[in-house]
Write a protein that holds these residues in place. Structure first.
Motif, short mmCIF file in Angstrom:
data_model
loop_
_atom_site.label_atom_id
_atom_site.label_comp_id
_atom_site.label_asym_id
_atom_site.label_seq_id
_atom_site.Cartn_x
_atom_site.Cartn_y
_atom_site.Cartn_z
N VAL A 75 36.27 -5.79 -24.77
CA VAL A 75 37.10 -6.93 -25.27
C VAL A 75 36.37 -8.28 -25.34
CG1 VAL A 75 39.09 -8.43 -24.93
CG2 VAL A 75 39.28 -5.96 -24.43
N SER A 76 35.56 -8.63 -24.29
CA SER A 76 34.66 -9.48 -24.36
C SER A 76 33.65 -9.64 -25.71
CB SER A 76 34.06 -9.77 -22.98
OG SER A 76 34.84 -10.09 -22.09
N ALA A 77 33.08 -8.58 -25.64
CA ALA A 77 32.12 -8.25 -26.82
C ALA A 77 32.82 -8.46 -28.11
CB ALA A 77 31.56 -7.03 -26.59
N LEU A 78 33.93 -8.10 -28.14
CA LEU A 78 34.64 -8.32 -29.49
C LEU A 78 34.94 -9.78 -29.83
CD1 LEU A 78 37.11 -4.90 -29.57
CD2 LEU A 78 35.08 -5.45 -31.05
N LEU A 79 35.65 -10.27 -28.86
CA LEU A 79 35.84 -11.68 -28.94
C LEU A 79 34.68 -12.54 -29.37
CD1 LEU A 79 38.20 -12.22 -25.93
CD2 LEU A 79 38.93 -12.36 -28.44
N GLU A 80 33.42 -12.16 -28.58
CA GLU A 80 32.28 -13.03 -28.89
C GLU A 80 31.79 -12.77 -30.47
OE1 GLU A 80 29.34 -15.40 -28.65
OE2 GLU A 80 30.85 -15.35 -27.25
N ARG A 81 31.77 -11.52 -30.69
CA ARG A 81 31.41 -11.23 -32.27
C ARG A 81 32.51 -11.62 -32.97
NH1 ARG A 81 30.37 -5.48 -33.20
NH2 ARG A 81 29.80 -6.51 -35.25
N LYS A 82 33.60 -11.95 -32.78
CA LYS A 82 34.67 -12.54 -33.63
C LYS A 82 34.20 -14.00 -33.82
CE LYS A 82 39.48 -13.66 -34.30
NZ LYS A 82 40.84 -13.68 -33.68
N LYS A 83 34.05 -14.76 -32.80
CA LYS A 83 33.35 -16.23 -32.93
C LYS A 83 32.31 -16.27 -33.80
CE LYS A 83 34.87 -17.35 -28.14
NZ LYS A 83 34.22 -17.84 -26.90
N GLN A 84 31.51 -15.38 -33.77
CA GLN A 84 30.27 -15.51 -34.65
C GLN A 84 30.48 -14.61 -36.19
OE1 GLN A 84 27.44 -13.05 -32.38
NE2 GLN A 84 27.38 -14.56 -30.59
N GLY A 85 31.64 -14.45 -36.31
CA GLY A 85 32.11 -13.78 -37.76
C GLY A 85 31.56 -12.49 -37.92
N GLY A 86 31.23 -11.63 -36.91
CA GLY A 86 30.60 -10.54 -37.23
C GLY A 86 31.43 -9.02 -36.91
N LEU A 87 32.86 -9.27 -36.95
CA LEU A 87 33.53 -8.09 -36.84
C LEU A 87 33.64 -7.25 -37.87
CD1 LEU A 87 36.55 -9.46 -34.55
CD2 LEU A 87 34.51 -7.82 -33.85
N THR A 88 33.55 -5.76 -37.72
CA THR A 88 33.94 -4.92 -39.05
C THR A 88 35.48 -4.90 -39.15
OG1 THR A 88 33.83 -3.12 -37.61
CG2 THR A 88 31.87 -3.90 -38.44
N GLY A 89 35.84 -4.38 -39.92
CA GLY A 89 37.30 -4.02 -40.27
C GLY A 89 37.95 -3.36 -39.26
N PRO A 90 37.03 -2.14 -38.77
CA PRO A 90 37.78 -1.33 -37.56
C PRO A 90 37.90 -2.03 -36.27
CG PRO A 90 36.43 0.10 -38.79
CD PRO A 90 36.33 -1.22 -39.44
N GLU A 91 36.97 -3.03 -35.97
CA GLU A 91 36.90 -3.94 -34.90
C GLU A 91 37.91 -4.93 -34.76
OE1 GLU A 91 32.02 -3.58 -33.56
OE2 GLU A 91 32.63 -5.15 -35.21
N VAL A 92 38.10 -5.47 -35.85
CA VAL A 92 39.16 -6.38 -35.96
C VAL A 92 40.69 -5.66 -35.61
CG1 VAL A 92 40.95 -7.70 -37.50
CG2 VAL A 92 38.35 -7.82 -37.95
N ILE A 93 40.79 -4.36 -36.24
CA ILE A 93 42.27 -3.82 -35.68
C ILE A 93 41.92 -3.39 -34.14
CG2 ILE A 93 43.12 -1.67 -35.87
CD1 ILE A 93 42.42 -1.64 -38.88
N GLU A 94 40.97 -3.23 -33.69
CA GLU A 94 40.57 -2.66 -32.29
C GLU A 94 41.12 -3.83 -31.51
OE1 GLU A 94 37.32 -1.11 -29.24
OE2 GLU A 94 36.81 -1.41 -31.27
N LEU A 95 40.39 -4.80 -31.76
CA LEU A 95 40.69 -6.15 -30.91
C LEU A 95 42.27 -6.82 -31.14
CD1 LEU A 95 39.56 -8.71 -29.33
CD2 LEU A 95 39.11 -9.82 -31.57
N GLU A 96 42.74 -6.57 -32.25
CA GLU A 96 44.30 -7.12 -32.50
C GLU A 96 45.21 -6.21 -31.40
OE1 GLU A 96 45.07 -6.81 -36.22
OE2 GLU A 96 44.26 -8.67 -37.03
N ARG A 97 44.77 -4.74 -31.28
CA ARG A 97 45.51 -3.94 -30.40
C ARG A 97 45.15 -4.25 -28.92
NH1 ARG A 97 42.65 0.66 -32.37
NH2 ARG A 97 42.20 0.98 -30.09
#
Length: 120
Positions: A75-97
């Motif tokens: 979760v921390s890694a996904l949040l960090e990547r989100k801040k940097q604007g680097g999430l893929t579509g599946p990662e966005v869904i994963e983070l939202e879940r």
């Protein structure tokens, strides 16, 4: 660039897909993202938390819920990547879940704190 794909599906599904003809690429993309997100290795931890929440746990069991270190790191890694604007579509869904699950756990813990002596 586009790719033409021919598939065979059961009649019932075929009829449903015909109704969505104009949106088939979107339907396929969403379905693919969901399937890919389900395949993430941390889904077992997510599943374990859901199982506890849906098992009529005692307040003590709810308050004891803690995600694994691996789950927290993901979760921390996904949040960090989100801040940097680097999430893929599946990662966005994963983070939202994950964020929804965290919200549900927080709500359950708040309720458990209001009723700490409720019977199992």
């Amino acid at each position: 660039m586009t790719v033409e794909i021919t598939i065979q599906v059961p009649d019932e599904l075929g009829q449903e897909l015909r109704q969505m003809h104009d949106r088939l690429p979107e339907v396929l993309a969403r379905g693919l993202r969901e399937v890919q997100a389900e395949a993430q290795p941390s889904s077992l931890d997510e599943q374990a938390i859901i199982e506890v929440l849906t098992s009529q746990p005692t307040p003590a069991q709810i308050l004891a819920l803690r995600p694994s270190t691996e789950f927290q790191q993901r979760v921390s890694a996904l949040l960090e990547r989100k801040k940097q604007g680097g999430l893929t579509g599946p990662e966005v869904i994963e983070l939202e879940r994950y964020l929804l699950l965290e919200h549900l756990v927080r709500m359950a813990k708040a309720r458990a704190l209001q009723h700490p002596h409720r019977a199992a």
